[in-house]
Scaffold this motif. Structure first.
Motif: not given
Length: 69
Positions: A4-30
């Protein structure tokens, strides 16, 4: 098994709840507009402080998308 070949992108997620929630927010939106998301790596965690408390989390991620054959 295919190689497999992968392309890498950079995202920034934000949350008022937690860092884990910020990660989930970024991935779910992307995942709403991007296909084949497979891996992520947290590269930076930041937070905003208000009145001595963490008010906002911001997490920067590198996300790998597997290129289609």
């Amino acid at each position: 098994m295919n190689d497999h070949v992968y392309k890498q992108i950079e995202l920034t997620g934000s949350s008022t709840i937690s860092s884990d929630d910020a990660i989930r927010t970024a991935i779910e939106r992307a995942s709403k507009t991007l296909r084949n998301l497979h891996w992520f790596q947290v590269t930076e965690i930041r937070g905003q402080i208000e009145n001595g408390n963490v008010a906002h989390w911001q997490v920067r991620l590198k996300v790998d998308m597997r290129l289609e054959d």
